[in-house]
Design a protein around this motif. Structure first.
Motif, PDB file in Angstrom:
ATOM      1  N   LEU A 334      44.135  42.294  45.264  1.00  0.00           N
ATOM      2  CA  LEU A 334      43.853  41.637  46.538  1.00  0.00           C
ATOM      3  C   LEU A 334      42.523  40.883  46.494  1.00  0.00           C
ATOM      4  O   LEU A 334      42.416  39.754  46.975  1.00  0.00           O
ATOM      5  CB  LEU A 334      43.830  42.688  47.651  1.00  0.00           C
ATOM      6  N   LEU A 335      41.520  41.518  45.921  1.00  0.00           N
ATOM      7  CA  LEU A 335      40.177  40.936  45.888  1.00  0.00           C
ATOM      8  C   LEU A 335      39.969  39.981  44.723  1.00  0.00           C
ATOM      9  O   LEU A 335      39.157  39.055  44.816  1.00  0.00           O
ATOM     10  CB  LEU A 335      39.134  42.060  45.808  1.00  0.00           C
ATOM     11  N   MET A 336      40.702  40.212  43.621  1.00  0.00           N
ATOM     12  CA  MET A 336      40.529  39.393  42.414  1.00  0.00           C
ATOM     13  C   MET A 336      41.897  38.962  41.896  1.00  0.00           C
ATOM     14  O   MET A 336      42.422  39.552  40.948  1.00  0.00           O
ATOM     15  CB  MET A 336      39.761  40.193  41.347  1.00  0.00           C
ATOM     16  N   PRO A 337      42.528  37.963  42.530  1.00  0.00           N
ATOM     17  CA  PRO A 337      43.879  37.545  42.139  1.00  0.00           C
ATOM     18  C   PRO A 337      43.944  37.149  40.664  1.00  0.00           C
ATOM     19  O   PRO A 337      43.016  36.551  40.126  1.00  0.00           O
ATOM     20  CB  PRO A 337      44.173  36.370  43.066  1.00  0.00           C
ATOM     21  N   ARG A 342      41.402  35.506  35.881  1.00  0.00           N
ATOM     22  CA  ARG A 342      41.488  35.261  34.435  1.00  0.00           C
ATOM     23  C   ARG A 342      40.803  33.946  34.068  1.00  0.00           C
ATOM     24  O   ARG A 342      40.069  33.871  33.075  1.00  0.00           O
ATOM     25  CB  ARG A 342      42.946  35.230  33.995  1.00  0.00           C
ATOM     26  N   ALA A 343      41.015  32.908  34.893  1.00  0.00           N
ATOM     27  CA  ALA A 343      40.367  31.624  34.622  1.00  0.00           C
ATOM     28  C   ALA A 343      38.845  31.754  34.710  1.00  0.00           C
ATOM     29  O   ALA A 343      38.119  31.207  33.875  1.00  0.00           O
ATOM     30  CB  ALA A 343      40.870  30.569  35.614  1.00  0.00           C
ATOM     31  N   ALA A 344      38.371  32.492  35.713  1.00  0.00           N
ATOM     32  CA  ALA A 344      36.923  32.692  35.860  1.00  0.00           C
ATOM     33  C   ALA A 344      36.357  33.478  34.690  1.00  0.00           C
ATOM     34  O   ALA A 344      35.264  33.185  34.198  1.00  0.00           O
ATOM     35  CB  ALA A 344      36.629  33.407  37.176  1.00  0.00           C
ATOM     36  N   ALA A 345      37.118  34.486  34.245  1.00  0.00           N
ATOM     37  CA  ALA A 345      36.661  35.299  33.117  1.00  0.00           C
ATOM     38  C   ALA A 345      36.577  34.465  31.844  1.00  0.00           C
ATOM     39  O   ALA A 345      35.600  34.558  31.089  1.00  0.00           O
ATOM     40  CB  ALA A 345      37.603  36.484  32.916  1.00  0.00           C
ATOM     41  N   GLU A 353      28.602  40.871  34.237  1.00  0.00           N
ATOM     42  CA  GLU A 353      27.622  40.843  35.322  1.00  0.00           C
ATOM     43  C   GLU A 353      27.757  39.564  36.160  1.00  0.00           C
ATOM     44  O   GLU A 353      27.604  39.602  37.388  1.00  0.00           O
ATOM     45  CB  GLU A 353      26.210  40.979  34.750  1.00  0.00           C
ATOM     46  N   PHE A 354      28.054  38.439  35.525  1.00  0.00           N
ATOM     47  CA  PHE A 354      28.289  37.203  36.271  1.00  0.00           C
ATOM     48  C   PHE A 354      29.513  37.348  37.171  1.00  0.00           C
ATOM     49  O   PHE A 354      29.495  36.959  38.351  1.00  0.00           O
ATOM     50  CB  PHE A 354      28.484  36.026  35.310  1.00  0.00           C
ATOM     51  N   LEU A 355      30.595  37.898  36.624  1.00  0.00           N
ATOM     52  CA  LEU A 355      31.820  38.088  37.407  1.00  0.00           C
ATOM     53  C   LEU A 355      31.590  39.048  38.570  1.00  0.00           C
ATOM     54  O   LEU A 355      32.167  38.883  39.647  1.00  0.00           O
ATOM     55  CB  LEU A 355      32.943  38.599  36.506  1.00  0.00           C
ATOM     56  N   ALA A 356      30.744  40.061  38.345  1.00  0.00           N
ATOM     57  CA  ALA A 356      30.439  41.009  39.424  1.00  0.00           C
ATOM     58  C   ALA A 356      29.746  40.293  40.580  1.00  0.00           C
ATOM     59  O   ALA A 356      30.041  40.542  41.757  1.00  0.00           O
ATOM     60  CB  ALA A 356      29.574  42.144  38.890  1.00  0.00           C
ATOM     61  N   ARG A 357      28.826  39.382  40.256  1.00  0.00           N
ATOM     62  CA  ARG A 357      28.150  38.626  41.309  1.00  0.00           C
ATOM     63  C   ARG A 357      29.114  37.664  42.004  1.00  0.00           C
ATOM     64  O   ARG A 357      29.098  37.516  43.230  1.00  0.00           O
ATOM     65  CB  ARG A 357      26.955  37.851  40.729  1.00  0.00           C
ATOM     66  N   LYS A 358      29.960  37.028  41.227  1.00  0.00           N
ATOM     67  CA  LYS A 358      30.899  36.044  41.781  1.00  0.00           C
ATOM     68  C   LYS A 358      31.861  36.686  42.766  1.00  0.00           C
ATOM     69  O   LYS A 358      32.166  36.119  43.825  1.00  0.00           O
ATOM     70  CB  LYS A 358      31.679  35.372  40.643  1.00  0.00           C
ATOM     71  N   TYR A 359      32.355  37.888  42.426  1.00  0.00           N
ATOM     72  CA  TYR A 359      33.375  38.539  43.259  1.00  0.00           C
ATOM     73  C   TYR A 359      32.805  39.629  44.167  1.00  0.00           C
ATOM     74  O   TYR A 359      33.563  40.303  44.858  1.00  0.00           O
ATOM     75  CB  TYR A 359      34.476  39.120  42.368  1.00  0.00           C
ATOM     76  N   GLY A 360      31.502  39.811  44.164  1.00  0.00           N
ATOM     77  CA  GLY A 360      30.915  40.851  45.003  1.00  0.00           C
ATOM     78  C   GLY A 360      31.417  42.231  44.642  1.00  0.00           C
ATOM     79  O   GLY A 360      31.625  43.086  45.514  1.00  0.00           O
ATOM     80  N   CYS A 367      35.248  45.616  35.080  1.00  0.00           N
ATOM     81  CA  CYS A 367      35.806  46.135  33.817  1.00  0.00           C
ATOM     82  C   CYS A 367      37.252  46.572  34.008  1.00  0.00           C
ATOM     83  O   CYS A 367      38.115  46.297  33.158  1.00  0.00           O
ATOM     84  CB  CYS A 367      34.963  47.314  33.321  1.00  0.00           C
ATOM     85  N   HIS A 368      37.545  47.252  35.098  1.00  0.00           N
ATOM     86  CA  HIS A 368      38.920  47.657  35.389  1.00  0.00           C
ATOM     87  C   HIS A 368      39.845  46.443  35.447  1.00  0.00           C
ATOM     88  O   HIS A 368      40.958  46.469  34.891  1.00  0.00           O
ATOM     89  CB  HIS A 368      38.971  48.388  36.737  1.00  0.00           C
ATOM     90  N   ARG A 369      39.393  45.404  36.137  1.00  0.00           N
ATOM     91  CA  ARG A 369      40.259  44.228  36.287  1.00  0.00           C
ATOM     92  C   ARG A 369      40.448  43.515  34.956  1.00  0.00           C
ATOM     93  O   ARG A 369      41.545  43.006  34.656  1.00  0.00           O
ATOM     94  CB  ARG A 369      39.650  43.273  37.324  1.00  0.00           C
ATOM     95  N   LEU A 370      39.423  43.469  34.127  1.00  0.00           N
ATOM     96  CA  LEU A 370      39.555  42.836  32.812  1.00  0.00           C
ATOM     97  C   LEU A 370      40.615  43.537  31.968  1.00  0.00           C
ATOM     98  O   LEU A 370      41.379  42.892  31.244  1.00  0.00           O
ATOM     99  CB  LEU A 370      38.207  42.858  32.080  1.00  0.00           C
ATOM    100  N   VAL A 371      40.666  44.860  32.061  1.00  0.00           N
ATOM    101  CA  VAL A 371      41.615  45.625  31.254  1.00  0.00           C
ATOM    102  C   VAL A 371      43.055  45.365  31.696  1.00  0.00           C
ATOM    103  O   VAL A 371      43.992  45.563  30.924  1.00  0.00           O
ATOM    104  CB  VAL A 371      41.279  47.140  31.349  1.00  0.00           C
ATOM    105  N   SER A 372      43.240  44.897  32.934  1.00  0.00           N
ATOM    106  CA  SER A 372      44.600  44.687  33.454  1.00  0.00           C
ATOM    107  C   SER A 372      45.132  43.280  33.187  1.00  0.00           C
ATOM    108  O   SER A 372      46.238  42.949  33.625  1.00  0.00           O
ATOM    109  CB  SER A 372      44.629  44.960  34.970  1.00  0.00           C
ATOM    110  N   LEU A 373      44.387  42.441  32.477  1.00  0.00           N
ATOM    111  CA  LEU A 373      44.844  41.076  32.200  1.00  0.00           C
ATOM    112  C   LEU A 373      45.858  41.084  31.060  1.00  0.00           C
ATOM    113  O   LEU A 373      45.587  40.662  29.936  1.00  0.00           O
ATOM    114  CB  LEU A 373      43.646  40.178  31.865  1.00  0.00           C
ATOM    115  N   LYS A 374      47.070  41.557  31.357  1.00  0.00           N
ATOM    116  CA  LYS A 374      48.101  41.743  30.327  1.00  0.00           C
ATOM    117  C   LYS A 374      49.405  41.023  30.669  1.00  0.00           C
ATOM    118  O   LYS A 374      50.444  41.355  30.107  1.00  0.00           O
ATOM    119  CB  LYS A 374      48.382  43.254  30.180  1.00  0.00           C
TER     120      LYS A 374
END
Length: 522
Positions: A334-337, A342-345, A353-360, A367-374
């Protein structure tokens, strides 16, 4: 070979399956004889027609099972057996026997932990010490009164009555103490299930490779409901909860809330529909919890269907836990479609740390969301995930095919996830070189949970993501590193019991292939 056996079991001819897949029977014949690899585009269809998971086809489940066998082979009670080298053979020849051995070992571990916990409780619980001392005092008083009544025949009636009263009173007290001790043991937490609910949920998440397409889709539709104009803000989510779901959101002080009811600094009362958030909670934390509650209430039906349909979730508690984990997964969606994240990453070269600032969001949430990019055809860098506390207890794990993470004990003490505790808040990067030649990029950071008051104990956890060194240059964490330099990589192992580096000065235990009585370096 196993594809042919599965096809035959379903009563399907080779020609019929080939037609369904849109390939020639001769090509399917080569695949069934292990003469050709299965093309990625054929995987979903082949899995559907054979009624199996994709991981069953690519051997991922077998690799995980073999790793679990190697890990249990590291137990000291099995040190005299050469088991590590035969794990893959056992899985290939008798997968059900391999699963049975893992189930037995899990049962052994659970019972051992229950015995250890009960022993510790017997030795250290202040209630038991006081109760036993009081019991001995009462027994002494009863024995003294009984001896007087037995050995002094010429007691006058008032004295006899007094000692009889002592016997009655102390016996009653002794009975009460005995009942209290019995109740103490009845309520002791000594769960000895063959597999704990947490392990069932762990298997469920790992089996899906931490990617749940069904939740990605429904969370995307929900996101448009919550805020059709962009990323759901705190105010939009609060408004959605209050107007659409009838939930009252309030921020409260710690002193006004029963700490036993809090979970991740929040509490939802389904009867009053009040969602309480600690006013000291970090912004990323309460924002995520708002999204999680929306998903829990709005996506409850699809989440329950997924939990109920999984054969890996055998107990009601496991299904409940898995539903909670899926609510958290949906909140991240919901918060990180998926596509935007994936494009932002990729654009930020996986700068956490940049992604954490971008998405609050927090470091761990990213890290959890990165692991789900499958998502098939739209994958990100394949990451493993590990979270541990300062005692080395692994609280979350999501492995990679060639990077198994410990389930039953600690990993190698040289891993970055442990080194990060030396510099909390700072990124610790590491190229890890394993004895089998595999190399991985480890990125870890230790962070403290929010302290609600000045004198609250500091709670540190270390979070790590890891990827194959082949993907390192796609991340910002390879910048400035000469990946070909011979002295850059840190020689590590999976764990001391499974590591072949005999001369390692950091070794704490002898490897499983050494004979009993071997000397461990100190």
């Amino acid at each position: 070979m196993k594809i042919r056996e599965r096809r035959a079991k379903l009563g399907m001819s080779q020609t019929e399956l080939a037609e369904r897949l849109g390939i020639s029977p001769s090509y399917l014949n080569l695949i069934e004889r292990n003469k050709r690899n299965i093309a990625a585009r054929l995987m979903p269809g082949l899995a559907q027609h054979l009624r199996v998971d994709v991981e069953w086809l690519d051997g991922e489940s077998e690799r995980r099972l073999a790793q679990e066998l190697r890990e249990l082979a590291g137990d000291p009670i099995l040190r005299n057996f050469d088991l590590d080298s035969s794990a893959s053979d056992l899985v290939a020849r008798s997968p059900e026997w391999a699963r049975a051995l893992v189930a037995l070992y899990r049962a052994y571990m659970n019972r051992s932990q229950a015995v250890a916990a009960l022993s510790d409780r017997l030795n250290q619980d202040p209630y038991l010490g006081d109760a036993v001392h009081t019991m001995l005092t009462k027994i002494t008083a009863i024995r003294s009164a009984a001896e007087i009544l037995e050995t002094v025949p010429d007691l006058d009636e008032p004295e006899r009555t007094r000692f009889q009263s002592v016997l009655f009173k102390e016996s009653t007290n002794l009975s009460g103490i005995a009942e209290g001790i019995a109740q103490f043991f009845d309520t002791a937490d000594t769960d000895t299930a063959a597999m704990t609910p947490a392990e069932e949920v762990d298997d469920f998440i790992v089996a899906r490779d931490n990617y749940i397409e069904e939740l990605e889709e429904v969370a995307g539709a929900l996101r448009a409901e919550v805020d059709p104009f962009g990323a759901p803000s705190d105010s939009r989510m609060t408004e959605f909860l209050e107007r659409r779901l009838g939930v009252t959101v309030r921020f409260i002080r710690e002193s006004a809330m029963d700490a036993g009811k809090l979970w991740n600094q929040v509490h939802f009362d389904p009867e009053t529909r009040i969602f309480s958030i600690l006013e000291s909670a970090a912004g990323s934390s309460y924002r995520f919890q708002l999204a999680r509650l929306i998903c829990r209430l709005r996506l409850g039906d699809p989440i329950r269907r997924l939990a109920n349909a999984s054969p890996l979730l055998r107990s009601a508690e496991a299904r409940e836990r898995a539903s909670g984990a899926m609510a958290s997964y949906a909140a991240a969606c919901l918060l990180m479609p998926y596509d935007a994240f994936r494009a932002a990453a990729e654009d930020a070269r996986y700068d956490i740390e940049f992604l954490a600032r971008k998405y609050g969001a927090s470091f761990e949430q990213i890290c959890h969301r990165l692991v789900s990019l499958k998502r098939p055809g739209s994958e990100g860098v394949p990451f493993a995930f590990m979270r541990t506390d300062p005692a080395g207890f692994v609280t979350k794990r999501m492995p990679l095919p060639r990077l198994p993470l410990p389930r039953y004990g600690n990993a190698c003490p040289l891993w970055a996830v442990y080194n990060a505790f030396q510099t909390p808040g700072a990124i610790c990067r590491q190229i890890a070189d394993f004895p089998n030649g595999e190399r991985f990029l480890f990125v870890a950071r230790a962070q403290g949970k929010v302290q609600h008051r000045f004198n609250a104990p500091r709670h540190l956890v270390s979070v790590m993501v890891a990827c194959d060194a082949l993907y390192a240059d796609r991340t910002i964490y390879a910048d400035g590193l000469d990946l070909s330099a011979p002295g850059l990589a840190v020689p590590v192992g999976p764990s001391c019991r499974l590591c072949a580096r005999r001369a390692c000065i950091y070794r704490e235990e002898a490897p499983i292939h050494e004979v009993a009585g071997a000397v461990t370096p100190s």
